[in-house]
Write a protein that holds these residues in place. Sequence first.
Motif, PDB file in Angstrom:
ATOM      1  N   CYS A  29     -19.483 -20.560 -18.616  1.00  0.00           N
ATOM      2  CA  CYS A  29     -19.075 -19.578 -19.616  1.00  0.00           C
ATOM      3  C   CYS A  29     -18.849 -18.204 -19.009  1.00  0.00           C
ATOM      4  N   ALA A  30     -19.012 -18.081 -17.691  1.00  0.00           N
ATOM      5  CA  ALA A  30     -18.894 -16.773 -17.045  1.00  0.00           C
ATOM      6  C   ALA A  30     -17.474 -16.243 -17.066  1.00  0.00           C
ATOM      7  N   GLY A  31     -16.496 -17.155 -17.141  1.00  0.00           N
ATOM      8  CA  GLY A  31     -15.101 -16.739 -17.197  1.00  0.00           C
ATOM      9  C   GLY A  31     -14.402 -16.693 -15.859  1.00  0.00           C
ATOM     10  N   LEU A  32     -15.003 -17.287 -14.812  1.00  0.00           N
ATOM     11  CA  LEU A  32     -14.340 -17.306 -13.515  1.00  0.00           C
ATOM     12  C   LEU A  32     -12.991 -18.012 -13.595  1.00  0.00           C
ATOM     13  N   ASN A  33     -12.924 -19.092 -14.367  1.00  0.00           N
ATOM     14  CA  ASN A  33     -11.654 -19.810 -14.512  1.00  0.00           C
ATOM     15  C   ASN A  33     -10.578 -18.918 -15.126  1.00  0.00           C
TER      16      ASN A  33
END
Length: 481
Positions: free
Chosen positions: A168-172
Motif C-alpha cells: 500500500c506504500a504506492g511504489l508501483n
Amino acid sequence: MCLVFLLIVVLFRGDVRAAVGLWLSSSAYSHGLLILPVFAFMLWAKRAELRGFSPRPTLWGGAIILAFGGVWVLSTLSGVAEAAQFAIVGMIQGVLLTQLGWRLYGLLLLPFGYLWLLVPSGEFLVPMLQSFTAHAAARLLELVGIDNFLDGLTIEVASGTYLVAPGCAGLNFVLAALATALAYAELVYRTWGRRLAFVLGMVVLAVAGNALRVFLIIAIAHLIEDVGNIADDHILYGWAFFSVLLLGGMALGVRWRQDHGPGKIPPRERSAPRAAILSATAVAAVLVILAPALVWVMWSAEARAALALPVLSCGVLGKLAADPEWSADVAEVDSLAAIDCGGNGHRIHFVMAALDRPVRRGKLVGVERWVGAGDGWTRIARQVAAEPIGGLQVPVQKDLEANGHRRRVIWSLFWTGDGWHRPGWPVALADLKAELAGHRHAVLVMAATSADSGEAAAAEALHDFLSGQSAAFDTLSGRGR
C-alpha cells in the motif's frame, strides 16, 4: 549493434532473467514490460530530427563499458543483484556511445536514459512511502471529522483497523508515474526545464494520490460500514483512481506543450567509414565479454573448504517438531541447520545458513528473505540495533511481520569474514572483501517467534535465547578467524 545487445543478453542472462521475473511477479515493477516498446516508439518519434545525422563511433564509450563491467563484477561477487542489473544497463549505454558517437547519443539522451527503468529498483523507498501515506491518510481523516488513532503504520477507526502494508506504500504508482512522465515529457516538451518540472510534478502527484487513495478507502469503508469488500478490492480501486490522476496530470501538462515541428534539417553528415563502425562494434563486444570472463575464471577455481555448521541446541528450552512454515530446502544457500524450541510461553525457530561457494547467486545480502520466507507473511516494520550477545555488541536486523491478525518477530544476524556486520552495505562490502581474499565464509543466523502477545515480550525471548547460544557462535568465531 544488435549483435552486441544480443551478446549482452546471453552473457548476463541470469541477471536479465531475474529482472524479467520481477516484472512478471511484482506489481511494483510490471511497468518494466513496457519500457522497450515505449523506448522504440520514442526513437521512431524522433526520426525526423535525426535525419541527416550519421554515426560517428568513439572509443570513449569503451571506458564506460569497462567501468560498468567492473561494477558488475563487484556487484556479482557481493551478491547485490540490483547493482549488477544497473551495471548491465550502464554497459548498454557504453555500447550505444561507442557506436553512435557523442552527437547522436546526446540527441537521444532521454530515450537512452529511459532504459534505466528496465532495472526493478526502488524497494528502499517503501518505508518512507509507507510512513508518509499513513500519516497523510490519518491527517485527512481528522480533517473530515473521522476520529482515528495512528500507531506506526496502523490506522484505527471506529469501524475497523487498517494497516499500510508495503503493497500500500504506492511504489508501483510512483514508478509507473515516472515511466509515463519521462516518455510524455520527451514527446511533448523540447526544453529540459519543462521536462524536469513535469516529471517531478507527476511523481509528487503519485505520492500524494496514493495517500488520498488510502484515505478514501478507509473513509468510504467507515461510512458504509463495509470494511471487508472495500479493503479486498483496494488494488483494483487504486489503479482506477491512479489512472484518472495520471490522465488528469497529462491533460494539464499539455497546456504547456512545445510542438517539435519539422525544424531545420541539417546537411547530411558524411558517414563514418564502414571499417570504423565494424571496429567499434568489435571493440564493444570484446569489452563486454571481459567482465563475465573474469567471473568465470573465479567461478571455475577449486572449491573452497565448506563451513561445517554447528549442531544446534535449544539450550534451556525443549526441542519441538519442525515448523512447516519454514523451509528446510533453500536453494540460495549452501547448507542450512534449523531447530524449533519451546518453553516459557514461546516457540522459537532457530536457523543458521552458510554460504561458501564463490561467485554464486545466493549471497549474504538479502538472503534472509529466502530463508525466512513464509506464505502470507508481509514485513510491516524493520529496524537495526546493536544487541549484547555473547559479550559482544552484535548488529541485529529486527523484522516485524504480519499474516492477517498474526504477528511474528524475526531477528537476523550476519557473519562474514572476520565477524558480525551491520546489514546492508557493511555486510556486502565485508562479504566482497572476504571473497576477494579467498577465505569467504558467510553465515546468516535467524531466530523468530510469535509476537501475538506483544513485540516487547517476543524481543525479550529472542534476546535471552540467542544469549544462550554461545557454543554455536564460538564455532563461527573460530572458523572466521
